[in-house]
Design a protein around this motif. Structure first.
Motif, short mmCIF file in Angstrom:
data_model
loop_
_atom_site.label_atom_id
_atom_site.label_comp_id
_atom_site.label_asym_id
_atom_site.label_seq_id
_atom_site.Cartn_x
_atom_site.Cartn_y
_atom_site.Cartn_z
N LEU A 38 0.84 -1.20 0.00
CA LEU A 38 0.00 0.00 0.00
C LEU A 38 0.88 1.25 0.00
O LEU A 38 0.71 2.15 -0.82
N GLY A 39 1.83 1.31 0.92
CA GLY A 39 2.73 2.45 0.98
C GLY A 39 3.60 2.57 -0.25
O GLY A 39 3.86 3.66 -0.76
N PHE A 40 4.05 1.40 -0.75
CA PHE A 40 4.88 1.41 -1.94
C PHE A 40 4.10 1.96 -3.14
O PHE A 40 4.64 2.70 -3.96
N GLY A 41 2.81 1.61 -3.21
CA GLY A 41 1.97 2.11 -4.30
C GLY A 41 1.83 3.61 -4.29
O GLY A 41 1.77 4.26 -5.34
N ILE A 42 1.80 4.20 -3.08
CA ILE A 42 1.71 5.66 -2.96
C ILE A 42 2.95 6.30 -3.57
O ILE A 42 2.87 7.31 -4.28
N VAL A 43 4.11 5.71 -3.31
CA VAL A 43 5.35 6.23 -3.88
C VAL A 43 5.34 6.07 -5.40
O VAL A 43 5.72 6.97 -6.15
N MET A 44 4.90 4.92 -5.87
CA MET A 44 4.87 4.63 -7.31
C MET A 44 4.05 5.65 -8.08
O MET A 44 4.39 6.04 -9.20
N ARG A 45 2.94 6.08 -7.46
CA ARG A 45 2.01 6.98 -8.15
C ARG A 45 2.36 8.45 -7.97
O ARG A 45 1.71 9.33 -8.54
N ALA A 46 3.38 8.74 -7.17
CA ALA A 46 3.76 10.13 -6.90
C ALA A 46 4.43 10.75 -8.12
O ALA A 46 4.94 10.06 -9.00
N LEU A 71 -0.61 -5.57 -8.91
CA LEU A 71 0.41 -4.55 -8.66
C LEU A 71 0.83 -3.88 -9.97
O LEU A 71 0.89 -4.51 -11.01
N THR A 72 1.16 -2.60 -9.87
CA THR A 72 1.55 -1.84 -11.07
C THR A 72 3.04 -1.95 -11.35
O THR A 72 3.53 -1.36 -12.31
N PHE A 73 3.79 -2.66 -10.50
CA PHE A 73 5.22 -2.83 -10.74
C PHE A 73 5.55 -4.32 -10.79
O PHE A 73 4.96 -5.13 -10.08
N LYS A 74 6.48 -4.67 -11.64
CA LYS A 74 6.90 -6.06 -11.79
C LYS A 74 8.40 -6.23 -11.59
O LYS A 74 8.85 -7.22 -11.03
N PRO A 76 12.52 -3.96 -11.34
CA PRO A 76 13.14 -2.67 -10.99
C PRO A 76 13.05 -1.63 -12.10
O PRO A 76 13.33 -0.45 -11.86
N ASP A 77 12.67 -2.02 -13.30
CA ASP A 77 12.50 -1.05 -14.38
C ASP A 77 11.24 -0.22 -14.20
O ASP A 77 11.05 0.80 -14.87
N ASP A 78 10.36 -0.65 -13.26
CA ASP A 78 9.09 0.04 -13.04
C ASP A 78 9.15 1.10 -11.94
O ASP A 78 8.17 1.78 -11.65
N TYR A 79 10.31 1.24 -11.29
CA TYR A 79 10.52 2.27 -10.28
C TYR A 79 11.99 2.64 -10.30
O TYR A 79 12.77 2.05 -11.08
N GLN A 80 12.38 3.58 -9.48
CA GLN A 80 13.77 4.03 -9.48
C GLN A 80 14.46 3.68 -8.16
O GLN A 80 14.20 4.29 -7.13
N PRO A 81 15.31 2.66 -8.14
CA PRO A 81 16.09 2.38 -6.93
C PRO A 81 17.07 3.54 -6.64
O PRO A 81 17.61 4.13 -7.57
N ILE A 220 13.55 3.85 -2.55
CA ILE A 220 13.14 3.89 -3.96
C ILE A 220 12.37 5.19 -4.23
O ILE A 220 11.93 5.88 -3.30
N ALA A 221 12.21 5.50 -5.51
CA ALA A 221 11.47 6.69 -5.94
C ALA A 221 10.62 6.30 -7.16
O ALA A 221 10.82 5.23 -7.75
N PRO A 222 9.69 7.15 -7.56
CA PRO A 222 8.92 6.86 -8.77
C PRO A 222 9.82 6.81 -10.01
O PRO A 222 10.87 7.46 -10.06
N LYS A 223 9.40 6.04 -10.98
CA LYS A 223 10.13 5.97 -12.24
C LYS A 223 10.08 7.32 -12.95
O LYS A 223 9.07 8.03 -12.89
N GLY A 224 11.16 7.69 -13.62
CA GLY A 224 11.16 8.90 -14.42
C GLY A 224 11.79 10.10 -13.75
O GLY A 224 11.59 11.24 -14.21
N LEU A 225 12.57 9.89 -12.68
CA LEU A 225 13.25 11.03 -12.06
C LEU A 225 14.20 11.68 -13.07
O LEU A 225 14.96 10.98 -13.74
N PRO A 226 14.19 12.99 -13.19
CA PRO A 226 15.19 13.65 -14.04
C PRO A 226 16.59 13.30 -13.55
O PRO A 226 16.82 13.17 -12.35
N LYS A 227 17.53 13.14 -14.46
CA LYS A 227 18.88 12.69 -14.09
C LYS A 227 19.54 13.57 -13.03
O LYS A 227 20.16 13.05 -12.09
N PRO A 228 19.45 14.92 -13.13
CA PRO A 228 20.07 15.74 -12.07
C PRO A 228 19.49 15.44 -10.69
O PRO A 228 20.21 15.45 -9.69
N VAL A 229 18.18 15.17 -10.64
CA VAL A 229 17.52 14.86 -9.36
C VAL A 229 17.99 13.50 -8.85
O VAL A 229 18.32 13.33 -7.67
#
Length: 286
Positions: A38-46, A71-74, A76-81, A220-229
């Motif tokens: 549940l908590g992980f899903g909140i991060v995924m959707r952020a 689950l919306t993730f399968k 490590p390509d679905d989120y950002q470690p 972990i963070a949501p997928k798609g973080l800009p590289k500088p971030v």
């Protein structure tokens, strides 16, 4: 996860130091439920802007995608470690007034009462639960796990309230204090070799019990973080987990092996294979 479990202290220590490195305030939110998903899903959707990060475990990242198609993730390509915070073994604890003084005595009772001896765990198919299933298969016993959605803090309350016969924890954080207070007795640590915070504890692998599962903690963070971030978060996070202050966690039972994004990806792939094999064994044992 909920407060008072093994995830809480490591997350709070990490955050307290990350605030100093980044020069910002960071709020911690406990979001229990769904064995952590549940908590992980909140991060995924952020929004992937670096302002929402989360703590994930190997049971969430490597096991849950194998058994939960919703689950919306399968992978490590679905989120950002970001960074690995550490790992811990599983510890078996009973009440101090229980009739079992040793792990062998406890196991004799488990064998004589298949499916009747209950061990509280921090959630269904979390690491303590998965470890118990692996142990049952290899030891050919039937220790019954009782999941609690509130995490290992709630599982401990269940033990102290005499609602279960034992509790399986990830790590030893807080356990020595309960031992000194005369509330609980540690029967075993599921690892090989001495365990720092519980040096006198029986170690199962040394006694011939085969188990492989430990609890690993990742930021972990949501997928798609800009590289500088991503670069800023990764650099700051690695600075924290390699610091002498953070290394103090080794004294309370967290094995520290700092890993960045690519190292985490490799571990998740490895653990996914381990859990896939466990699922196959559980299915064939029915």
């Amino acid at each position: 996860y909920g407060p008072a479990g093994s995830t809480d202290p490591v997350a709070r220590q990490f955050v307290s130091q990350l605030e100093k490195v980044l020069g910002v305030d960071i709020n911690i939110e406990n979001k229990p439920g769904g064995s952590g998903t549940l908590g992980f899903g909140i991060v995924m959707r952020a929004k992937p802007d670096g302002y929402t990060i989360g703590l994930g475990t190997n049971s969430i990242l490597a096991y849950q995608p194998l058994v939960n198609p919703a689950l919306t993730f399968k992978t490590p390509d679905d989120y950002q470690p970001i960074v690995k915070l550490g790992e811990t073994p599983v510890v078996l604890v009973v009440r101090a007034d229980s009739p079992w003084k040793t792990f062998d005595e406890f196991m004799a009772h488990v064998r004589a009462n298949p499916g009747k001896v209950r061990a509280a765990v921090s959630g269904k198919r979390t690491v303590p639960d998965l470890l118990a299933q692996e142990f049952n298969l290899n030891a050919k016993v039937s220790l019954r796990t009782v999941p609690f959605t509130g995490g290992s803090g709630e599982a401990l309350v269940a033990l102290l309230g005499n609602r279960v016969e034992a509790t399986l924890f990830t790590g030893a954080f807080g356990i020595p204090g309960h031992v000194e207070a005369g509330k609980v007795r540690v029967l075993a640590v599921f690892k090989q070799g001495p365990y720092g915070p519980l040096p006198e504890a029986f170690t199962t692998i040394d006694a011939g019990y085969k188990t492989t599962i430990t609890a690993s903690f990742y930021v972990i963070a949501p997928k798609g973080l800009p590289k500088p971030v991503l670069d800023k978060l990764t650099t700051a996070s690695m600075q924290v987990v390699k610091s002498p202050e953070y290394a103090q966690f080794a004294k309370v039972g967290y094995a520290l092996n700092p890993l960045g994004p690519e190292g985490i990806r490799k571990e998740i792939v490895r653990d996914t294979a381990t859990f896939k094999e466990l699922i196959k064994l559980l299915d064939t044992s029915k």
